[in-house]
Design a protein around this motif. Structure first.
Motif, PDB file in Angstrom:
ATOM      1  N   SER A 181      63.066  57.907  33.455  1.00 15.15           N
ATOM      2  CA  SER A 181      62.385  58.213  32.195  1.00 15.15           C
ATOM      3  C   SER A 181      63.080  59.388  31.522  1.00 15.15           C
ATOM      4  CB  SER A 181      60.908  58.551  32.436  1.00 15.15           C
ATOM      5  OG  SER A 181      60.756  59.842  32.983  1.00 15.15           O
ATOM      6  N   ARG A 216      52.013  59.626  30.306  1.00 20.40           N
ATOM      7  CA  ARG A 216      52.464  59.516  31.691  1.00 20.40           C
ATOM      8  C   ARG A 216      51.326  59.093  32.607  1.00 20.40           C
ATOM      9  NH1 ARG A 216      57.484  62.568  32.587  1.00 20.40           N
ATOM     10  NH2 ARG A 216      58.272  63.097  30.517  1.00 20.40           N
ATOM     11  N   ASP A 231      62.839  61.754  36.334  1.00 23.42           N
ATOM     12  CA  ASP A 231      62.135  62.106  35.103  1.00 23.42           C
ATOM     13  C   ASP A 231      62.894  63.218  34.385  1.00 23.42           C
ATOM     14  OD1 ASP A 231      59.866  60.337  35.439  1.00 23.42           O
ATOM     15  OD2 ASP A 231      59.243  61.634  37.079  1.00 23.42           O
ATOM     16  N   ILE A 235      62.744  54.061  30.493  1.00 24.26           N
ATOM     17  CA  ILE A 235      61.660  54.215  29.530  1.00 24.26           C
ATOM     18  C   ILE A 235      61.655  55.648  28.982  1.00 24.26           C
ATOM     19  CG2 ILE A 235      60.182  52.501  30.672  1.00 24.26           C
ATOM     20  CD1 ILE A 235      58.580  54.893  31.832  1.00 24.26           C
ATOM     21  N   SER A 236      60.795  55.883  28.007  1.00 23.96           N
ATOM     22  CA  SER A 236      60.451  57.228  27.567  1.00 23.96           C
ATOM     23  C   SER A 236      58.936  57.306  27.492  1.00 23.96           C
ATOM     24  CB  SER A 236      61.061  57.536  26.203  1.00 23.96           C
ATOM     25  OG  SER A 236      60.654  58.818  25.751  1.00 23.96           O
ATOM     26  N   ASP A 237      58.379  58.533  27.555  1.00 19.45           N
ATOM     27  CA  ASP A 237      56.925  58.649  27.528  1.00 19.45           C
ATOM     28  C   ASP A 237      56.346  58.472  26.133  1.00 19.45           C
ATOM     29  OD1 ASP A 237      58.061  61.025  26.689  1.00 19.45           O
ATOM     30  OD2 ASP A 237      56.765  62.331  27.872  1.00 19.45           O
TER      31      ASP A 237
END
Length: 571
Positions: A64, A112, A274, A377-379
């Protein structure tokens, strides 16, 4: 329940509680390996799940990045064509890109919490600005999906940001995990990172050029967005000592350690990286000077920024109050500063891509890439200058809701489609990884597995996805949804409980404007209001929103009888 099932439940609970003797507990742990007993628990009598007894489970890797706007990656965005992310694009080529992936709340902690639990979260804000009493961390009795993987025999390891409370990460990844639980990276107080810099003979960072916006008087310095860094003695700061590079090296070292001690030969692995970048404050090291000049030569500003300039940054007629509040909070009155920000954002994203490339190269070098399910992904997204705003917040807008989502399946489950247009949610990550690990949890989830999408290339176009606001710089308890209308366009509708002004956006627009008052879209507006109303009414979790929405938008909703005090009469 028959005797065998009862005994299985009780023995699993006792083994997890430590009440069985060591030999019995060890036997239960062995029985919990993937491909064995179909019923297990993550903890004592908690979070039961079934385990597929067949096949060898793949390795799993979740990467992420923090706050990645569609300008950085989405093929439909013109700026993305100028962003050099060859490793992320390679992952797209080997996997499937979900064109319409969304977060649930455009804030770090709530988002998240949603994708780790696979459910819409009760968390409505980040801990840094939360008033007393507002929940900002996951509860101890929540279960995040890596806990299921750990209970099923996976080696679970994590590096980087947490921001949902460290308790659950220690449950999922073990007591040696070092998650940091705040919005910004610990570049000055992470002992391991500082030791890493000393080994490289690099001194701590300071800004050589810093992007500092203005307060409302347009003179007083305001928020810093970071910028270009040097060592504290003024010497160039090498990129190898930058924090994202450190995190990449740390996850690579973790993987190599699992191989060195023989663990990876006996167990499947789940690794979670992360990364904080490209979230501001930026930390651009030396070595990107030529690339910066190239970007400055082609960088432009969004039309909505110019429109705000022409209004002297006063609110537009149909903007909810929360938008004006964030515009004042950022204070981007100088267009040259916004050019700086957009250039730095691209550079920071390209650094993230380099780090991802190093991790993927290590997986290939070790012969693990083909047998690993990899997700990027991204948050949440990023405004990147639209409406004279950057970052994200508690407002519902296409660019803060859109997130990158790429799934590269293992060779044993090849994908047949490179792109999926059907809307999906970050919540789906949890179910996708559990599905890949052969795990069927008995808890309720709002997310779904996306593995079938890789084969079919599509999902349920009518699936309801909710989006929420909450508490951040300001307060905006908003709710919204998206849907493809009869005209073939995909729209986003937002109801703002703290404002009389709703919002309606074309999700496919590069610089979306509020269409809520445009007569051309009156039927779209009515359709979206009715769709959101039906969804809120159908789910008792959203009764708080529905209680107000049915009154505030009464004229556009089908008339329904009933006591609006929610009084329950005896049958």
């Amino acid at each position: 329940m028959n005797r065998r099932t009862f005994c299985g439940l009780m023995s699993g609970a006792l083994a997890g509680s430590g009440l069985l003797p060591p030999s019995s507990a060890d036997a239960q742990q062995s029985a919990g390996q993937p491909g064995s007993t179909p019923l297990r628990f993550t903890r004592a009598a908690s979070s039961p799940f079934h385990l597929d007894a067949g096949g060898k489970p793949p390795h799993l890797l979740l990467i992420s990045a923090d706050m990645v706007g569609p300008d950085m990656y989405h093929p439909a965005r013109p700026l993305s064509q100028q962003v050099r992310i060859p490793n992320i694009r390679s992952l797209m080529e080997d996997g499937t890109f979900f064109e319409n992936a969304f977060c649930t709340v455009p804030l770090c902690a709530p988002s998240r919490a949603s994708y780790l639990t696979g459910r819409y979260s009760y968390i409505q804000g980040n801990g840094e600005r939360a008033p007393q009493g507002l929940q900002t961390e996951l509860r101890s009795d929540d279960t995040i999906f890596p806990e299921y993987l750990k209970a099923a025999g996976y080696l679970t390891r994590q590096v980087g940001k947490c921001h949902v409370g460290t308790k659950k990460f220690l449950d999922a990844f073990g007591e040696n995990d070092q998650p940091w639980d705040r919005w910004s990276p610990p570049v000055f107080d992470d002992d391991d990172f500082l030791a890493y810099q000393r080994r490289l003979e690099v001194k701590p960072q300071q800004y050589a050029r810093e992007i500092v916006f203005k307060q409302q008087d347009r003179k007083t310095p305001g928020n810093s967005a970071g910028g270009w860094i040097v060592q504290e003695d003024g010497k160039p700061f090498p990129k190898e000592a930058q924090y994202s590079y450190y995190l990449g090296q740390k996850i690579i070292g973790t993987l190599e350690g699992l191989i060195a001690d023989g663990s990876l030969a006996r167990h499947p692995s789940y690794l979670q990286l992360d990364i904080f970048d490209p979230h501001q404050p930026f930390s651009i090291p030396a070595g990107y000077e030529d690339r910066e000049r190239e970007l400055r030569a082609i960088m432009t500003l969004p039309e909505s920024y110019h429109a705000a300039q022409q209004r002297d940054f006063e609110p537009a007629g149909n903007e909810p109050e929360i938008v004006d509040l964030y515009r004042k909070y950022w204070g981007i009155y100088d267009p040259h500063q916004l050019i700086d920000y957009r250039v730095a954002n691209v550079l920071q994203m390209e650094i993230v891509d380099e780090v991802i490339g190093q991790v993927l190269a290590k997986y290939k070098e070790l012969g693990l890439y083909d047998n690993t399910l990899i997700a990027f992904i991204s948050d949440h997204g990023e405004m990147n200058g639209r409406r004279a705003m950057v970052d994200k917040g508690v407002y519902i807008y296409p660019d803060v809701l859109r997130v990158p989502m790429i799934l590269k399946p293992p060779r044993t489950a090849p994908r047949e489609h490179k792109r999926v247009e059907t809307p999906v949610s970050l919540m789906d990550i949890s179910q996708t990884f559990l599905d890949a690990g052969g795990i069927k949890a008995e808890a309720h989830f709002d997310g779904i597995s996306l593995l079938p999408h890789l084969r079919s290339g599509a999902g349920d176009e009518d699936r309801t996805l909710f989006f929420f606001g909450g508490w951040h710089v300001g307060v905006n308890f908003a709710c919204g949804t998206q849907h493809r209308y009869d005209d073939g366009r995909r729209y986003l509708y937002s109801y703002n409980a703290s404002s009389p002004k709703d919002e309606l956006y074309d999700l496919e627009s590069d610089d979306a404007v509020n269409l809520i008052d445009n007569p051309k879209y009156a039927e779209v507006r009515r359709h979206m209001i009715q769709r959101l109303g039906a969804a809120l009414e159908a789910d008792p979790r959203w009764i708080g929103f529905w209680a107000e929405f049915r009154i505030a938008r009464f004229k556009d909703l089908p008339t329904a009888g009933g006591d609006m005090q929610l009084f329950t009469k005896p049958a």
